[in-house]
Design a protein around this motif. Sequence first.
Motif, PDB file in Angstrom:
ATOM      1  N   ALA A  45       0.857  -1.194   0.000  1.00  0.00           N
ATOM      2  CA  ALA A  45       0.000   0.000   0.000  1.00  0.00           C
ATOM      3  C   ALA A  45       0.884   1.232   0.000  1.00  0.00           C
ATOM      4  N   GLY A  46       1.077   1.812  -1.163  1.00  0.00           N
ATOM      5  CA  GLY A  46       1.917   2.990  -1.250  1.00  0.00           C
ATOM      6  C   GLY A  46       3.358   2.641  -0.911  1.00  0.00           C
ATOM      7  N   GLY A  47       3.889   3.290   0.107  1.00  0.00           N
ATOM      8  CA  GLY A  47       5.243   3.015   0.566  1.00  0.00           C
ATOM      9  C   GLY A  47       5.302   2.103   1.763  1.00  0.00           C
ATOM     10  N   ILE A  60       1.901  -2.975   9.936  1.00  0.00           N
ATOM     11  CA  ILE A  60       2.355  -2.115   8.846  1.00  0.00           C
ATOM     12  C   ILE A  60       3.788  -1.700   9.118  1.00  0.00           C
ATOM     13  N   GLU A  61       4.578  -1.655   8.056  1.00  0.00           N
ATOM     14  CA  GLU A  61       5.972  -1.249   8.147  1.00  0.00           C
ATOM     15  C   GLU A  61       6.388  -0.664   6.809  1.00  0.00           C
ATOM     16  N   PRO A  62       7.425   0.165   6.799  1.00  0.00           N
ATOM     17  CA  PRO A  62       7.877   0.726   5.520  1.00  0.00           C
ATOM     18  C   PRO A  62       8.463  -0.359   4.619  1.00  0.00           C
ATOM     19  N   LEU A  63       8.367  -0.105   3.343  1.00  0.00           N
ATOM     20  CA  LEU A  63       8.947  -1.035   2.380  1.00  0.00           C
ATOM     21  C   LEU A  63      10.470  -1.023   2.500  1.00  0.00           C
ATOM     22  N   GLU A 177      -1.497  -7.254  -8.577  1.00  0.00           N
ATOM     23  CA  GLU A 177      -1.936  -8.272  -7.644  1.00  0.00           C
ATOM     24  C   GLU A 177      -1.449  -7.875  -6.254  1.00  0.00           C
ATOM     25  N   ARG A 178      -2.379  -7.742  -5.343  1.00  0.00           N
ATOM     26  CA  ARG A 178      -2.075  -7.391  -3.959  1.00  0.00           C
ATOM     27  C   ARG A 178      -1.315  -6.072  -3.863  1.00  0.00           C
ATOM     28  N   GLU A 179      -1.717  -5.120  -4.664  1.00  0.00           N
ATOM     29  CA  GLU A 179      -1.032  -3.828  -4.644  1.00  0.00           C
ATOM     30  C   GLU A 179      -2.065  -2.715  -4.764  1.00  0.00           C
ATOM     31  N   ARG A 180      -1.957  -1.760  -3.869  1.00  0.00           N
ATOM     32  CA  ARG A 180      -2.797  -0.567  -3.918  1.00  0.00           C
ATOM     33  C   ARG A 180      -1.866   0.635  -3.907  1.00  0.00           C
ATOM     34  N   PRO A 181      -1.723   1.321  -5.014  1.00  0.00           N
ATOM     35  CA  PRO A 181      -0.730   2.412  -5.074  1.00  0.00           C
ATOM     36  C   PRO A 181      -1.167   3.610  -4.255  1.00  0.00           C
ATOM     37  N   GLY A 182      -0.178   4.432  -3.929  1.00  0.00           N
ATOM     38  CA  GLY A 182      -0.471   5.695  -3.272  1.00  0.00           C
ATOM     39  C   GLY A 182      -1.118   6.674  -4.227  1.00  0.00           C
ATOM     40  N   ARG A 183      -1.524   7.800  -3.686  1.00  0.00           N
ATOM     41  CA  ARG A 183      -2.269   8.754  -4.504  1.00  0.00           C
ATOM     42  C   ARG A 183      -1.406   9.325  -5.625  1.00  0.00           C
ATOM     43  N   VAL A 184      -0.158   9.630  -5.340  1.00  0.00           N
ATOM     44  CA  VAL A 184       0.701  10.216  -6.373  1.00  0.00           C
ATOM     45  C   VAL A 184       0.942   9.220  -7.500  1.00  0.00           C
ATOM     46  N   GLU A 185       1.258   7.981  -7.149  1.00  0.00           N
ATOM     47  CA  GLU A 185       1.480   6.969  -8.170  1.00  0.00           C
ATOM     48  C   GLU A 185       0.187   6.627  -8.906  1.00  0.00           C
ATOM     49  N   LEU A 186      -0.937   6.607  -8.187  1.00  0.00           N
ATOM     50  CA  LEU A 186      -2.210   6.323  -8.836  1.00  0.00           C
ATOM     51  C   LEU A 186      -2.531   7.355  -9.900  1.00  0.00           C
ATOM     52  N   LEU A 187      -2.366   8.621  -9.575  1.00  0.00           N
ATOM     53  CA  LEU A 187      -2.654   9.671 -10.557  1.00  0.00           C
ATOM     54  C   LEU A 187      -1.706   9.605 -11.739  1.00  0.00           C
ATOM     55  N   ALA A 188      -0.462   9.211 -11.481  1.00  0.00           N
ATOM     56  CA  ALA A 188       0.486   9.097 -12.590  1.00  0.00           C
ATOM     57  C   ALA A 188       0.137   7.932 -13.508  1.00  0.00           C
ATOM     58  N   ARG A 189      -0.415   6.854 -12.970  1.00  0.00           N
ATOM     59  CA  ARG A 189      -0.749   5.683 -13.789  1.00  0.00           C
ATOM     60  C   ARG A 189      -2.051   5.884 -14.564  1.00  0.00           C
TER      61      ARG A 189
END
Length: 857
Positions: A45-47, A60-63, A177-189
């Motif tokens: 989920a995002g980062g 939850i933990e950072p990537l 699969e099993r990925e929900r991008p963050g808002r910045v990446e979502l808008l870019a895609r």
Amino acid sequence: MDRTQGRTEQHEQPTGGSAPAAPTAPATPGTPAAAGPARVVSLTAGGFALTVNPVDGSEIEPLRPGTEPARPAKRDPAARASRTAAARPPVLPGPAALVRPLHAREEERERLVRLLGRGRSVRLTGPSGSGRSALLDAVADRCAGLAPDGVVRLSGFGQQQPGELLHALYATVYEVERERPGRVELLARVREIGAVVLLDDLEMGGAALDELMRATPECAYLLAATPDTRAPSDDSHIEEVFLGGLGKADCLELLEAGVGRPLTDEESAWAGDLRFASEGLPLRFVQAAALLRQRDELNHSDEDDEEEEPGVFEERPRDAVHVPLPTLAEGAAPAELLASRVSESARAALRIACALGGELPHHAHLPALVGDTHADTAVAELLACGLLTPVGTRYRLAAGVARQLEEVGYGDTASEEARTAARHYAWWTGHASVVPERVAAEADAVLAALAGADVVAAVLLARTAAPAFAASLHWEAWERVLRSGAEAARKAGEVAEQAYFHHELGVLALCEERLDRARAELETSIGLRGALADKRGTVAGRRALALVVDRETAGAAVSPPLRLEAPAPGAPAAAPEAVTVATPTTPTTPTAPAERGAAAPRVAPSASSASSGSSASSGSSASSVPDSRAASEASTTRVPPVAPAAAAAVPVSAEAVTRMTPVVPVTARSETPTTLSEVFEDAFPLDPKPAPPTAPRPAAAPAPAPGRRRLVLLAGAGALAVVALGTVVSLALSSSDSEPPAQEPAVTSTPTVTAPDPTVANSGNDPAPEPPVSAPPAATPEPGQSAAPTPGRSPVRTPSRRPSSTPPNSAPPTAVSPSPTGAQPTPTVTETVTPSPSATTTQTGTTTPAGSPVTGG
């Protein structure tokens, strides 16, 4: 319950694509499901790396570096076709449903295809039951090759914000699969997506719709909405196409296609009246066709059984009962009449749908909810009657049906039906064989059951459904079920469950970068788990809260240093003592004395120290900056004037510093005064008014010219002479006032007043007391007369041993005394000696006794 009908898991996943493979062997109803471990799903989920744990709460933990997901690829045409097929409503058991033709919509279809082919977005507006969904299906078949990413079907039912729609569009076009991008990446895609998007049941407009269209500039939208939906903004440039009712001929054609036979004259006349009452809505004629089919079945018009004998055990009477045509009111509101003629399982399904707010569960759940093994066929029966309408991958009650059924008592058992549905879904969502995508397809029915159940059933359902919604990336439903579960747990007194729901809400807010909400929810969860002594839950909450703190620290903008402007040159001082101002971080060129005094970073020495150190060089003055600065900042009294030359020599630091600036007027002198005249000029300026702003001058001013210095010295010497002379005169006056006269004048005792003769000259031999040197001979004048002696006559003086300091031919000097400045002009009283024995006489006839001094008026 997914396998009670012998169907495989693959057929029971309408979402398809992203669901993991499951065993395909059918299971019998009596075989228990294989017990497995708790369903733990890892997501990106995002980062963050999110682990959905249904036992202790999500972690939850950072990537970690190197584990970031790669750039997703777009689906090929075959994958898009399978995804589109999975997005359609499921195939119902039983005979194939009747395909309804599209009547009198060719013109609208061609216009929509033409506008979409030009890249224009269109809003298709029509009332409920006007056939918007059928028209969208026809347009989708014609627009398959218009865009590089094909045609995308989305449902906007219940969507008030564009966030979930953008995520659904992203998951449809990209292979994730099993990925929900963050808002910045979502808008870019999504900005790179070029597709024809068919959005049915739109419920948002205005700014939300503008945000959706700005995020996807390469997409052409076909938006189907009702007239009461909020209109788009004026700047959206969306074409409007209104979808109205059908004509009389089209209505009769649709009715004949639904009945499967030609209409009689009576039925045609009834259809004409119904068209006028319903404004030609196609849904009303689909329902009218169902009424005519039920009438034919009741009248046995489809078969000729007149020669057959009725059986002994048949409930059908021997004589057939003729069923008349429905009335016009029954044709306009046919839900009650249609429901009375369907099977008992179908009526039970209608009660469940009324209890769930119009949502009908998947047909695989109806046998367990109704109690009939063949209840799954009720969906096809209700759909053929026009009581249901497809919405995305599920079915709902058609427009107006729920209200009509509730009026006749179908909503009396709503609470009991909702409780039964909640307990069933609590068991089903927690089963290990049910994949999260299958739960996401039933999100609306689950949420409706959660809203109508009691608190105990609601807590249990929310506890089991929340992890499934999180794993399916349907996070809007995840948030709604968490909030409903937290409220139900609070009412039921389940502190542990309440702590779990708040922890999940905090993790969800952290994934969506809502840090304030995440902090509030996590702190609430930590407090509740601390009261329960739940160490594992407390540690998980504190770890998530530490991430919130890190995000706040990283995202907070660095506070800039204090940068306040110096006071204006003509601004009045606030008080006669030193004030604190902020020095700019960049060196400024002073343009006026007030600016140089306010913005100078160095304090000059006082007048006394300047006179004693006038020969100091510029280097020594620059080296004494820290001492004078510390002294000026530590003092709270008046600060000496600022030297602009020294201030210009000191570099200004990169940080904002606080300086003590005097508010006394500062002269614009470029160097320390070296002469006494310059000291007096600084202390007593000739022009106390502030000098007008002048052009900027260089820091090091040139030395004054020799001629100007000579003039300044002469002016200073003259000023000193005047001051010295005034001082001497004042001392002489004070000494003469305290000294007694040498000899007192003789005064006669005659009461007559004798005026002095102006013609008699002064012989100089008459005895008289000698007046003081500085006191002029004066007599007490009357009002209006001058105190100066009469010209041509000298007063009588007595012999004196001291010579007079006044020349005989000049006027006697007057006493130099400061003029009164008070409010009352009181004259200074000075002792004088009368020039003659009878010079002073009172008006009442009394004379001054001899030997006493006479004072002037």
